[in-house]
Design a protein around this motif. Structure first.
Motif, PDB file in Angstrom:
ATOM      1  N   GLY A  47       0.739  -1.214  -0.115  1.00  0.00           N
ATOM      2  CA  GLY A  47      -0.186   0.053   0.131  1.00  0.00           C
ATOM      3  C   GLY A  47       0.731   1.205  -0.009  1.00  0.00           C
ATOM      4  O   GLY A  47       0.553   2.167  -0.710  1.00  0.00           O
ATOM      5  N   PHE A  48       1.951   1.233   0.719  1.00  0.00           N
ATOM      6  CA  PHE A  48       2.787   2.493   0.646  1.00  0.00           C
ATOM      7  C   PHE A  48       3.527   2.727  -0.379  1.00  0.00           C
ATOM      8  O   PHE A  48       3.877   3.641  -0.834  1.00  0.00           O
ATOM      9  N   ASN A  50       2.389   1.646  -3.478  1.00  0.00           N
ATOM     10  CA  ASN A  50       1.549   2.323  -4.324  1.00  0.00           C
ATOM     11  C   ASN A  50       1.104   3.704  -4.045  1.00  0.00           C
ATOM     12  O   ASN A  50       0.646   4.468  -5.148  1.00  0.00           O
ATOM     13  N   LYS A  51       1.339   4.235  -2.914  1.00  0.00           N
ATOM     14  CA  LYS A  51       0.896   5.659  -2.738  1.00  0.00           C
ATOM     15  C   LYS A  51       2.188   6.255  -3.612  1.00  0.00           C
ATOM     16  O   LYS A  51       1.977   7.450  -4.092  1.00  0.00           O
ATOM     17  N   TYR A  52       3.259   5.814  -3.470  1.00  0.00           N
ATOM     18  CA  TYR A  52       4.579   6.731  -4.465  1.00  0.00           C
ATOM     19  C   TYR A  52       4.046   6.407  -5.863  1.00  0.00           C
ATOM     20  O   TYR A  52       4.234   7.529  -6.513  1.00  0.00           O
ATOM     21  N   MET A  54       1.050   6.311  -7.036  1.00  0.00           N
ATOM     22  CA  MET A  54      -0.292   7.337  -7.194  1.00  0.00           C
ATOM     23  C   MET A  54       0.506   8.666  -7.435  1.00  0.00           C
ATOM     24  O   MET A  54      -0.141   9.166  -8.539  1.00  0.00           O
ATOM     25  N   PHE A 116       6.299   6.886   4.928  1.00  0.00           N
ATOM     26  CA  PHE A 116       5.113   6.461   5.257  1.00  0.00           C
ATOM     27  C   PHE A 116       5.258   5.617   6.556  1.00  0.00           C
ATOM     28  O   PHE A 116       4.297   5.368   7.193  1.00  0.00           O
ATOM     29  N   VAL A 251      -4.350  15.898  -4.445  1.00  0.00           N
ATOM     30  CA  VAL A 251      -3.651  14.592  -3.742  1.00  0.00           C
ATOM     31  C   VAL A 251      -3.488  15.152  -2.287  1.00  0.00           C
ATOM     32  O   VAL A 251      -3.925  14.151  -1.143  1.00  0.00           O
ATOM     33  N   ALA A 255      -5.417  13.848   1.089  1.00  0.00           N
ATOM     34  CA  ALA A 255      -4.780  13.343   2.220  1.00  0.00           C
ATOM     35  C   ALA A 255      -4.931  13.999   3.712  1.00  0.00           C
ATOM     36  O   ALA A 255      -5.015  13.185   4.652  1.00  0.00           O
TER      37      ALA A 255
END
Length: 450
Positions: A47-48, A50-52, A54, A116, A251, A255
């Motif tokens: 998940g972390f 994939n945040k990068y 994103m 993260f 974004v 957040a």
């Protein structure tokens, strides 16, 4: 264009875009389900990472969106020679951004994941995953440049077909490499990264073959990709910069809203996350409508037929209005039945139902705003006003109100969500006023010479 022809063309454009968005959501869901079997640490690590991704993806979308506005208008003008030159700019932007993100992701993955989380195991797993997945960023960037170029010409079936093949390959490889099926080794989280890398390589190969065979005015001799005038470059920077800033600030703003909702407690923020997951189904529909609108209106403006562009925009607003009502009703109806797959405490279940019903009201205005700001104003080159409307109310109303509601007033989270989403109503008033003024229509093919 007669009404029946317009709606036929619009559906032909919008439906593949909606299906492509659905494929992306389905791939993310499949990834989450497969990785979810590996435990909470694996889920958090991926998940972390994939945040990068994103951030990378949104940066590309913002940078390419301005270029695609020009492409749609010049395509409408039938000035095809300039399309290759704009495409070359998009490729250069792709190289610039993937070089930065791939370099950081491959050589400094621990640094990225540590932003993260400070959990050593999460950092270890996430770093290994990010190092592999960052190798796919060059293919991702160039594929997106091709997709948005072709889409600006109204070609949506071909990208859908390629995305379908790539997603299916990705899902199958995920199954084999994560779990060690059909003789493959058990690679766990890294298997998912390798699956994505292979799918991206296949995807870019299919796009290269497509351009080679079909052309789409993008294939030509090397010298035809250069010679873009300074006026066009400066205008592209002027149009693209607000779009890029909008995506980045959006974004950050969303957040910040998540952080604000989290102040109400873990159970309450979980209610918001579940509600937003259901809201994403409406997002799929309206991203398709907004992108199709941008293509149709941009081409009409480029062709010099401004009255037709305005008439098309009115028809699009009617479509958006109908689907906004449908999506609002969908969320209201699904509020309780949609939670049968979750194991929730009675009080959390009740809170989640209330959050979903609040979002059901907000989605009506949210989707109309997307249609106007992303689909219509951007197509007309009115990106500066779209930037102001998209960011000012988010940063200076929604985020402060959310923190005020949770930290100071200690309100239930569904009430905080309701107060924050009044932003959409305020934004709609100004966005609709701008749309009705017709000041958003700018023929960019006449502003610049080449």
């Amino acid at each position: 264009m007669k009404s029946e022809n317009f709606y036929r063309v619009f559906i032909k454009l919008a439906l593949p875009l909606i299906c492509q968005q659905f494929l992306n959501v389905a791939l993310n869901l499949a990834d989450n389900l497969m990785i979810g079997r590996l435990g909470e640490t694996a889920i958090a690590s991926v998940g972390f990472a994939n945040k990068y991704y994103m951030v990378f993806n949104i940066t590309l979308f913002g940078a390419f969106s301005g270029c695609s506005i020009f492409m749609a208008q010049f395509y409408g003008k039938k000035d095809y020679a300039i399309l290759r030159k704009i495409f070359a700019v998009m490729i250069m932007l792709a190289v610039f951004f993937f070089s930065i993100f791939s370099f950081l992701g491959y050589f400094f993955p621990e640094f990225v994941i540590r932003i993260f989380s400070d959990d050593p195991e999460v950092i270890r797993i996430g770093s290994e995953y990010l190092k592999i997945i960052s190798l796919s960023y060059p293919m991702t960037a160039i594929s997106m440049a091709v997709i948005m170029s072709i889409r600006s010409m109204g070609k949506t079936i071909q990208p859908l077909a390629i995305s379908f093949v790539a997603v299916m390959v990705n899902v199958v490889l995920n199954y084999m490499l994560i779990n060690g099926k059909m003789g493959f080794p058990v690679l766990g989280v890294n298997g998912s990264a390798y699956a994505t890398l292979i799918a991206r390589i296949l995807e870019i190969c299919m796009y290269i073959i497509l351009i080679y065979k079909k052309g789409y005015y993008l294939k030509g001799k090397l010298k035809t990709y250069f010679g873009l005038s300074k006026e066009i470059v400066m205008s592209m920077v002027r149009i693209s910069t607000p779009v890029l800033l909008t995506e980045i600030i959006w974004v950050c703003g969303t957040a910040a809203l998540t952080i604000a909702y989290a102040k109400a407690g873990t159970e309450q923020v979980a209610s918001v996350q579940i509600g937003e997951l259901l809201l994403n189904f409406s997002t799929i529909v309206f991203m398709g409508i907004a992108n199709a609108s941008s293509v149709i209106i941009g081409q009409a403006i480029g062709a010099g037929n401004l009255p037709r562009a305005m008439e098309m925009s009115r028809k699009i607003m009617r479509i958006a209005f109908v689907f906004s009502i449908i999506c609002a009703c969908f969320l209201e109806v699904i509020a309780k039945p949609g939670l049968v797959f979750y194991t929730l405490k009675p009080e959390v279940l009740q809170m989640t139902v209330r959050v979903i019903r609040v979002l059901g009201v907000a989605v009506f205005f949210k989707m109309l705003n997307w249609t106007i700001l992303i689909g219509i104003l951007r197509a007309g080159g009115d990106t500066k006003v779209a930037f102001i409307l998209d960011t000012v109310f988010l940063l200076f109303y929604a985020v402060p109100v959310a923190f005020l509601g949770t930290v100071v007033l200690k309100l239930p989270v569904y009430q905080v969500v309701a107060l924050a989403n009044i932003e959409e109503i305020i934004k709609f008033v100004f966005a609709f006023w701008r749309y009705k003024s017709r000041k958003w229509i700018h023929d960019l093919t006449n502003i610049v010479k080449h």
